[in-house]
Design an enzyme around this catalytic site. Structure first.
Site, PDB file in Angstrom:
ATOM      1  N   HIS A 191      -3.426  -9.653  -1.568  1.00 23.83           N
ATOM      2  CA  HIS A 191      -3.287  -7.898  -1.319  1.00 23.83           C
ATOM      3  C   HIS A 191      -4.240  -8.024  -0.129  1.00 23.83           C
ATOM      4  O   HIS A 191      -4.320  -7.041   1.158  1.00 23.83           O
ATOM      5  CB  HIS A 191      -4.253  -7.237  -2.516  1.00 23.83           C
ATOM      6  CG  HIS A 191      -4.000  -6.252  -2.016  1.00 23.83           C
ATOM      7  ND1 HIS A 191      -3.038  -4.939  -1.389  1.00 23.83           N
ATOM      8  CD2 HIS A 191      -5.241  -5.004  -2.091  1.00 23.83           C
ATOM      9  CE1 HIS A 191      -3.676  -4.232  -1.078  1.00 23.83           C
ATOM     10  NE2 HIS A 191      -5.395  -3.701  -1.463  1.00 23.83           N
ATOM     11  N   ASP A 215      -1.625  -2.573  -4.189  1.00 29.07           N
ATOM     12  CA  ASP A 215      -1.883  -1.640  -4.059  1.00 29.07           C
ATOM     13  C   ASP A 215      -0.584  -0.866  -3.717  1.00 29.07           C
ATOM     14  O   ASP A 215       0.082  -0.054  -3.241  1.00 29.07           O
ATOM     15  CB  ASP A 215      -2.642  -0.921  -2.731  1.00 29.07           C
ATOM     16  CG  ASP A 215      -4.221  -0.979  -2.689  1.00 29.07           C
ATOM     17  OD1 ASP A 215      -4.698  -2.183  -3.600  1.00 29.07           O
ATOM     18  OD2 ASP A 215      -4.807  -0.746  -1.769  1.00 29.07           O
ATOM     19  N   HIS A 231     -11.312  -2.305   7.013  1.00 24.47           N
ATOM     20  CA  HIS A 231     -11.610  -3.043   5.697  1.00 24.47           C
ATOM     21  C   HIS A 231     -12.381  -4.158   6.421  1.00 24.47           C
ATOM     22  O   HIS A 231     -13.065  -5.164   6.229  1.00 24.47           O
ATOM     23  CB  HIS A 231     -10.491  -3.311   4.680  1.00 24.47           C
ATOM     24  CG  HIS A 231      -9.998  -2.324   3.826  1.00 24.47           C
ATOM     25  ND1 HIS A 231     -11.096  -1.193   3.439  1.00 24.47           N
ATOM     26  CD2 HIS A 231      -9.076  -1.654   3.933  1.00 24.47           C
ATOM     27  CE1 HIS A 231     -10.989  -0.594   2.689  1.00 24.47           C
ATOM     28  NE2 HIS A 231      -9.136  -0.867   2.625  1.00 24.47           N
ATOM     29  N   HIS A 283      -3.927  -3.724   2.106  1.00 24.90           N
ATOM     30  CA  HIS A 283      -5.165  -3.992   2.086  1.00 24.90           C
ATOM     31  C   HIS A 283      -5.420  -2.541   3.177  1.00 24.90           C
ATOM     32  O   HIS A 283      -5.748  -1.447   2.705  1.00 24.90           O
ATOM     33  CB  HIS A 283      -6.408  -4.649   2.131  1.00 24.90           C
ATOM     34  CG  HIS A 283      -7.468  -4.659   1.291  1.00 24.90           C
ATOM     35  ND1 HIS A 283      -8.000  -3.248   0.098  1.00 24.90           N
ATOM     36  CD2 HIS A 283      -8.810  -4.574   1.744  1.00 24.90           C
ATOM     37  CE1 HIS A 283      -9.438  -3.033   0.546  1.00 24.90           C
ATOM     38  NE2 HIS A 283      -9.780  -3.962   1.548  1.00 24.90           N
ATOM     39  N   ASP A 284      -5.677  -3.325   4.502  1.00 26.37           N
ATOM     40  CA  ASP A 284      -5.456  -2.316   5.831  1.00 26.37           C
ATOM     41  C   ASP A 284      -4.266  -1.547   5.565  1.00 26.37           C
ATOM     42  O   ASP A 284      -3.321  -2.284   5.759  1.00 26.37           O
ATOM     43  CB  ASP A 284      -6.098  -3.093   7.110  1.00 26.37           C
ATOM     44  CG  ASP A 284      -7.427  -3.628   7.242  1.00 26.37           C
ATOM     45  OD1 ASP A 284      -8.555  -2.220   6.510  1.00 26.37           O
ATOM     46  OD2 ASP A 284      -7.794  -4.807   7.066  1.00 26.37           O
ATOM     47  N   ASP A 306       0.909  -1.158   0.098  1.00 28.71           N
ATOM     48  CA  ASP A 306       0.320  -0.031  -0.102  1.00 28.71           C
ATOM     49  C   ASP A 306       0.726   1.044   0.089  1.00 28.71           C
ATOM     50  O   ASP A 306       0.842   1.980   1.388  1.00 28.71           O
ATOM     51  CB  ASP A 306      -0.699  -0.227   1.664  1.00 28.71           C
ATOM     52  CG  ASP A 306      -2.062  -1.305   1.474  1.00 28.71           C
ATOM     53  OD1 ASP A 306      -3.314  -1.414  -0.279  1.00 28.71           O
ATOM     54  OD2 ASP A 306      -1.214  -2.670   1.598  1.00 28.71           O
ATOM     55  N   ASN A 309      -6.624  -4.552  -5.487  1.00 27.19           N
ATOM     56  CA  ASN A 309      -7.421  -3.254  -6.025  1.00 27.19           C
ATOM     57  C   ASN A 309      -7.028  -1.936  -6.558  1.00 27.19           C
ATOM     58  O   ASN A 309      -7.648  -1.672  -7.524  1.00 27.19           O
ATOM     59  CB  ASN A 309      -9.169  -3.232  -4.437  1.00 27.19           C
ATOM     60  CG  ASN A 309      -8.138  -2.540  -3.668  1.00 27.19           C
ATOM     61  OD1 ASN A 309      -7.860  -2.646  -2.820  1.00 27.19           O
ATOM     62  ND2 ASN A 309      -9.280  -1.596  -2.845  1.00 27.19           N
TER      63      ASN A 309
END
Ligand SMILES: *[C@@H]1O[C@H](CO)[C@@H](O)[C@H](O)[C@H]1NC(C)=O
Ligand SMILES: *[C@@H]1O[C@H](CO)[C@@H](O)[C@H](O)[C@H]1NC(C)=O
Ligand SMILES: *[C@@H]1O[C@H](CO)[C@@H](O)[C@H](O)[C@H]1NC(C)=O
Ligand SMILES: *[C@@H]1O[C@H](CO)[C@@H](O)[C@H](O)[C@H]1NC(C)=O
Length: 324
Positions: free
Chosen positions: A210, A78, A219, A245-246, A45, A116
């Site tokens: 991810h 990400d 999330h 993701h988080d 991320d 995503n």
């Protein structure tokens, strides 16, 4: 009769090729240290042109990478905000990657999956070999297996599992080329992953995706992965599942069983949210920037979490006992 046998042979050939084409790609990274150990950094991320402390995290990764003499880096997705890459000449590739992770210790392969946000851009551009020609560190695939001595990493493309991106994409568009029909994409992927895990004779089996399976971040857990991916990981006794993701750092796990690690602190963080998880399993929740390192030997793997200043936040070791 003749017509029938030609058709029959064609059918068998088609079945053979469609199966073998959908097999997970296998990459190899050799072990070069004389004691046979491996050192790896994990970050996620991150791609914000240096913003939101991405550059500070990169600087600390460089220092820790030098100290540990790392073999390679894993990116849990990400990679480019907000909307992936536009094409393979998109300058974000340099401004968020090549010009940020400049420390000599980070001039190693970067094995990456898509998140995503990457799917909101041009996926084939991000997977393109043109990027690897520009910066030979860059190795991004949808799903693949990385063989590295005593460890195998199984990289899983988790974004197509998430129903919401198809049914309620809000203002975003996702690049689903080569994913549709989704059900077939996912069932092939799960089948290939299951058989690759089953065949694996590696001491350590680490799975990378991810989206989170167990997470206290905003999330929350990804139900589709709990339903479809987790049973395969459990059945094949994988040691670790790691994700991004988080935008935080986490370690969730019981004494036995899979350890769930989040390394999503590559840039923007500090969401100020913590969802309830079993307090006995929650070993670390840090809602800020940072990254992780792995030191892998045949008998032990040591995991260390670092914050944006390089301070150690948490560490733990998994051990293998070789009984007879
Ligand atoms: C960057 O990190 C510093 C700590 O070094 C922190 O005080 C600051 O809030 C962070 N900035 C952002 C945008 O997250
Ligand atoms: C890549 O995308 C940018 C931004 O949309 C555009 O200006 C440029 O012409 C594109 N390059 C190629 C080679 O298509
Ligand atoms: C996506 O990127 C590829 C590789 O750069 C390019 O050939 C293609 O035209 C791009 N697609 C769109 C819709 O821009
Ligand atoms: C692995 O494959 C073998 C042979 O097909 C099967 O008997 C076994 O149950 C599989 N193991 C797992 C963990 O799925």
């Amino acid at each position: 009769m003749k017509m029938f046998s030609v058709r029959f042979i064609l059918l068998i050939l088609c079945m053979f090729f469609s199966r073998s084409l959908s097999k997970l790609e296998r990459l190899k990274h050799p072990v070069t240290k004389s004691d046979g150990s491996l050192d790896i950094l994990v970050v996620g991320d991150w791609g914000r042109q240096g913003g939101f402390n991405q550059s500070l995290v990169a600087q600390q990764m460089g220092l820790v990478g030098e100290q540990l003499d790392i073999d390679y880096v894993i990116s849990v997705g990400d990679n480019f905000y907000d909307d992936g890459l536009k094409n393979d000449t998109d300058p974000a590739f340099e401004s968020s990657f090549s010009h940020i992770y400049t420390h000599p210790s980070l001039q190693k392969k970067w094995y990456s999956v898509l998140g995503n946000h990457d799917y909101r851009g041009n996926v084939s551009a991000q997977l393109s070999h043109v990027l690897t020609q520009k910066d030979e560190r860059w190795i991004c695939r949808r799903s693949f297996v990385l063989f590295s001595g005593m460890v195998e990493f199984f990289f899983v493309d988790t974004t197509p599992f998430v129903e919401e991106y198809f049914t309620d994409p809000e203002d975003h568009t996702y690049d689903w080329s080569n994913v549709l029909p989704k059900d077939r994409y996912i069932s092939n992927l799960l089948h290939d992953l299951d058989s690759a895990l089953n065949k694996s004779r590696a001491t350590w089996k680490f799975v990378v995706g991810h989206h989170g399976i167990k997470t206290a971040g905003e999330h929350g857990p990804t139900q589709e992965l709990i339903d479809q991916l987790l049973p395969i990981l459990e059945r094949n006794k994988v040691d670790v599942y790691m994700n991004g993701h988080d935008h935080c750092l986490q370690h969730i796990g019981s004494e036995r069983g899979i350890q769930f690690l989040t390394s999503g602190g590559g840039s923007k963080a500090w969401r100020g949210v913590i969802l309830p998880v079993d307090p006995k399993e929650l070993k670390l929740y840090y809602d800020g920037q940072g990254f992780m390192s792995l030191h892998i030997t045949r008998s032990k793997t040591k995991f260390i979490y670092y914050d944006v200043s390089g301070n150690v936040l948490h560490q733990f070791t998994l051990s293998k006992t070789f009984g007879h």
